[in-house]
Structures are given as C-alpha cells and as structure tokens.
Design an enzyme around this catalytic site. Sequence first.
Site, PDB file in Angstrom:
ATOM      1  N   ASN A 115       0.701  -1.145   0.048  1.00 40.34           N
ATOM      2  CA  ASN A 115       0.163   0.062   0.205  1.00 40.34           C
ATOM      3  C   ASN A 115       0.898   1.171  -0.027  1.00 40.34           C
ATOM      4  O   ASN A 115       0.248   2.336  -0.621  1.00 40.34           O
ATOM      5  CB  ASN A 115      -1.118  -0.209   1.383  1.00 40.34           C
ATOM      6  CG  ASN A 115      -1.864   1.167   1.181  1.00 40.34           C
ATOM      7  OD1 ASN A 115      -2.676   1.407   0.367  1.00 40.34           O
ATOM      8  ND2 ASN A 115      -1.414   2.069   2.237  1.00 40.34           N
ATOM      9  N   ASP A 214       0.196  -6.717   2.644  1.00 43.11           N
ATOM     10  CA  ASP A 214      -0.094  -5.710   3.751  1.00 43.11           C
ATOM     11  C   ASP A 214      -1.199  -4.707   3.392  1.00 43.11           C
ATOM     12  O   ASP A 214      -0.961  -4.107   2.413  1.00 43.11           O
ATOM     13  CB  ASP A 214       1.227  -4.888   4.345  1.00 43.11           C
ATOM     14  CG  ASP A 214       1.079  -4.231   5.629  1.00 43.11           C
ATOM     15  OD1 ASP A 214       0.614  -4.524   6.549  1.00 43.11           O
ATOM     16  OD2 ASP A 214       1.080  -2.807   5.498  1.00 43.11           O
ATOM     17  N   GLU A 256      -4.048  -9.145   4.334  1.00 43.43           N
ATOM     18  CA  GLU A 256      -4.107  -8.411   5.710  1.00 43.43           C
ATOM     19  C   GLU A 256      -5.202  -7.526   5.444  1.00 43.43           C
ATOM     20  O   GLU A 256      -5.001  -6.375   4.746  1.00 43.43           O
ATOM     21  CB  GLU A 256      -2.863  -8.089   5.996  1.00 43.43           C
ATOM     22  CG  GLU A 256      -2.933  -7.420   7.427  1.00 43.43           C
ATOM     23  CD  GLU A 256      -2.792  -6.268   7.927  1.00 43.43           C
ATOM     24  OE1 GLU A 256      -3.002  -5.759   9.103  1.00 43.43           O
ATOM     25  OE2 GLU A 256      -2.601  -5.226   6.985  1.00 43.43           O
TER      26      GLU A 256
HETATM   27  C1  NOJ Z   1      -0.116  -3.755   9.086  1.00 50.12           C
HETATM   28  C2  NOJ Z   1       1.080  -4.171   9.749  1.00 50.12           C
HETATM   29  O1  NOJ Z   1       0.655  -5.474  10.358  1.00 50.12           O
HETATM   30  C3  NOJ Z   1       1.553  -3.316  11.041  1.00 50.12           C
HETATM   31  O2  NOJ Z   1       2.551  -3.712  11.603  1.00 50.12           O
HETATM   32  C4  NOJ Z   1       1.929  -1.885  10.130  1.00 50.12           C
HETATM   33  O3  NOJ Z   1       2.340  -0.926  11.140  1.00 50.12           O
HETATM   34  C5  NOJ Z   1       1.053  -1.394   9.218  1.00 50.12           C
HETATM   35  N1  NOJ Z   1       0.149  -2.554   8.371  1.00 50.12           N
HETATM   36  C6  NOJ Z   1       1.421  -0.550   8.149  1.00 50.12           C
HETATM   37  O4  NOJ Z   1       2.259  -1.071   7.021  1.00 50.12           O
END
Ligand code: NOJ
Length: 561
Positions: A115, A214, A256
Amino acid sequence: MNRHERPVRNRLNGDVLWYKDAVIYQLHVKSFFDADGDGVGDFKGLTQKLDYIASLGVNTIWLLPFYPSPRRDDGYDISDYRGISSQYGDIDDFQAFVDAAHGLGIRVVVELVVNHTSDEHPWFQRARRAPAGSPERDYYVWSDTDDKFAETRIIFVDTEKSNWSWDPVAKAYYWHRFYSHQPDLNYRNPEVVEELLDTMRFWLDKGVDGFRLDAIPHLVEREHTDNENLPETHALLKHIRKKLERKHPDVILLAEANLWQQEAREYFGEGDECHMAFHFPLMPRMFMAIAKESAKPIKTILRQTLSIPDECQWAIFLRNHDELTLEMVTEAERNFLWETYAADKRARLNLGIRRRLSPLMGQDRRRIELLHMLLLSLPGSPVLYYGDEIGMGDNIDLGDRDGVRTPMQWSDRENAGFSQAAPPKLALPVITDPQFSYAAINVAEQDDDPHSLLNWIRQTLRLRAEHAAFGRGSMRFLKTDNDSVLAYLRECRDDIILCAANLSKTSQAVRIDLPDMQGLVPVELTGETMFPAIGRQRYSLTFQPYAYFWFKLTNNGAATS
Ligand code: NOJ
C-alpha cells in the site's frame, strides 16, 4: 538462476493447495537469532535455527519485513523492495535460508508492504521533486488541499491527526493511511502496478512461496467513498493473481484486510483474488469467549464465514506482531475486552492491546492450552507467533509495538542466548522482569521438560498433522445444553474429529447432540483412550475448568469407513 534451475534438495510436496494444511510460524528476523554478534538477528542466524522451527511441527514461515528501511515502522516503511536490510544479511543469505527451509519441507511466505513505501524510497524522493502531473509525481497520491477524501477514517489514531501531510518540496499534500512517513502508492498509475508485479517476480525467482499483502483494503482511492475495499482494489488484486498464477500456480496471496467478515470474505473474490485472508473478527472473539465463559461469540462469527470458495482458506491467529486489534468488535465489546485484558492503560495502543498471549492469560497454562486447541481446530490455517510457544512475556515500557517483538528466549545465558553482543547493542532489550525473564522462560529449559508448554505444542501439532480434517474438513457446530461448552465436528471423508472445549473457569457437564453418529466410539486423540460409544441419548461429557477434548470418532476403536 531462477527457482526452477537451482539445484535444491526440495522437500516440498507439489500440492497446489498446500496452504490448506499450513501451520504458519510468524517471526521477525531481527529478533530471532543473531549469528554475527552485532545485536540484531539475521538470516544466517535464522537458518541456524531452522531445525528448531521444524521441530515445532510447523510447515510454513511468515517473515516480517526484512527489506532496507529507515525502520520507523519496524520495516513496514520500505525504501528498496528488492534488497535485504544490511543488518539482516544479504541476498545470498536470504537465498540460503529459503533453500534450507525448502530442504526441510518448510515454505516461506514474505511480507510485502504494497500500500505504501517509506518517504525515503527513491520513488517518493523523485516524485516530490518532479513537476505536478508528471509520471514520476504520479507514483503517489497528491492534493492541493487536505480536505479531499474526508470520509476516510484514520487508522493510527494515537499518532496521526490526518491522512494528508504537507510536503514542502512538492508543495502539495500527499496521502497516507498509516504513519505520515508512509506515503500511499497510486495504483491508478499502471506503472506502479508493473513495479509491484516486477517486485513479486523478483522474490518468486528466489523461491518464495507466498506474499502476505499488507493493508490491501486501502490500495485504490476514489472521491466520495471511505477509500476501503473499492471495486478498483478488487480488480487490481484479480489482475495481480492472474499475472502471477500462470507461471507460479503454487504461490499464495495472503490478505491482510482488517475488516468485518463479509468484507474480508470479498478478498477471496470468486476464488480469483487472494488464496488466504486473516480472520480478524474471530481473533478477539476467542478472547471474548473465555472471558464471558460462553461459546456464543465464536459460533456467531464463524457461522457467517464458513462458506468461502473451495480453494480458499482463512488464516486464523491469536496474537501477532501488532497490538491485539479490537477494531472488529462493537464499542461495548472493546471496552469489555480492554477492562478484562488491559486494565493497565499502558497496555492499550490505538484500538487494541499490546501484549503477548501468555501475559494476556495471566500465565495460566490451562487457558493458553485452551486457546491453542481452538486455534488449531477451528476452520482455517493457524498462525503461531514466535515466542508464544514457550509463553514469552512482553515489555509494555517499550514504545509502539516493540514490547511484543523482543528477542527470542533461547536459554538462560546472557541476552537469552539470542546474541553475543553487549546487551546495550541488542535490537531490543530481552525480557528480564522476574515473572517472564529469559532466566525462567526459554527454549533450552522447556526442551528438556516433557511437560513444558513447548513440548505440549509440539505434541499437539503432531496430532493435528495426522488429521486432514483440521485443515481441509467441513465444520459443523453441535447443539449442547451448556452454553459454556463449544462443541463441533471437523470432517474430511472418513476422518471425523469431535472437538469440545469448556470455556468456563469452573467445572462443567454437557450433553451434546450427535444424532447421526450413533454407534461410533470416540477415541481421545492424545492418549488414544476409548470413551463410551455414542448412543441414542445425547452424549455426556464432563470437564475440569478450561478443559478440552479432541476425539476421533471410530467404529469401535477402528477408523470409520
Ligand atoms: C499492518 C502491519 O501489520 C503493521 O505492523 C503496520 O504498521 C501497518 N500495516 C502499516 O504497514
């Protein structure tokens, strides 16, 4: 050399549905084992510890970000997608690790932060200097004002006040859903999509077996929306899947997407988006179930998510490297969980709790086992977080989420046996508080103790691996006369497992409806003890507090046909 040319002693089975039977071990290279003595874990160290990982009975490793990064979000701020952070080693070390893991039959899933990048990424540095409207500037999302996309929520509520930040070089605002040093990439730009695909191909050539993608709900933006889960984002994922799968049919995409179940489910598409997705709403409900001594929270949420495309699979988890997120609960439920598990407000972060599993459970072995029994038997592939297998503690005095990312506790030697560096040089301090200190809680100690949590986990994972029903079976909740007992059947052809768990802190009796199972004999899996055959009446069981059973249903002790 690409993945097909390398002379690897590869013990992976060729099954393209391997992720259905995956048991995933999540770890941070930085905190696992330091081979070169600089205080920071590295790929050489991780490779040395692969035998330990194999001994657990897991078959997949998920690596937290290991790319070059200023590490202002512990690596989720990537400044080069094709490198290895020099502290962790180099690309040859990475390759040696992947090959060694494959040699042990262990697959490797890598984190890919799709992202956003770090603001130090050359793309961002180039973009801010390029003229407005130029292809280079267009790698990111810009605006002249900070009131665009006003319907979009802020995620890191404790630190960020807006999703826009002013860049004095570009003289414009840039969009970021997380920290302000993590500008969001612009996936409306086809060049950015191509960059992502090239990055993926680069790591696929090194042999990786999958990507944890992510923060994917936020990939594409559109005005007058909340900028989450847009059809454009789903179209992009379908495109990526299609591009990759022809050449790499066994590679998985793991979503995620911290969302309610209906929206999370959409990341499977029609079986043409992600192969797997984390089940965020289930996680807090397992904690809720034992706090409320009720099976209802788990049943309600799972009933809504049992039907997913055949080839897809949930990834289920208890803890991970982040705060235990309480986004996917109601406000009343969040307050209840905060009061129950984070009475000390220092343990709260954003909308969650930054604690490890064992401290959350008050170091109560019965509850830790019970939660693992759920994790390992509910539908989906379980994800275990490094250190939780020995009941490691945390350190809420460290900033952000560092308290749950401290060095693995290998022994009672200096630095918990993690590193030979002088203690101040460690990436993060080891846990020393008396209750969870590495002197008491470490791998060496538990290795030698047949009754340790570590050996219990190994034994339980071995049992799980013997039964296809856990990874691949159907799921049926059973009616009981006691709401504190969760009872369900996992079935895959002739492999029928009856699971029953007492979520209460007191002893309980239950009668379970097993209408179509008459005549079958439950055999308890750990001790292979035969229980009374299932008769015409409802089946009776009694439990100690937080006790559980896994039974194989057999024809008089033999497998069913
Ligand atoms: C989700 C990740 O698990 C987390 O550790 C991170 O800070 C955020 N996404 C931003 O990338």
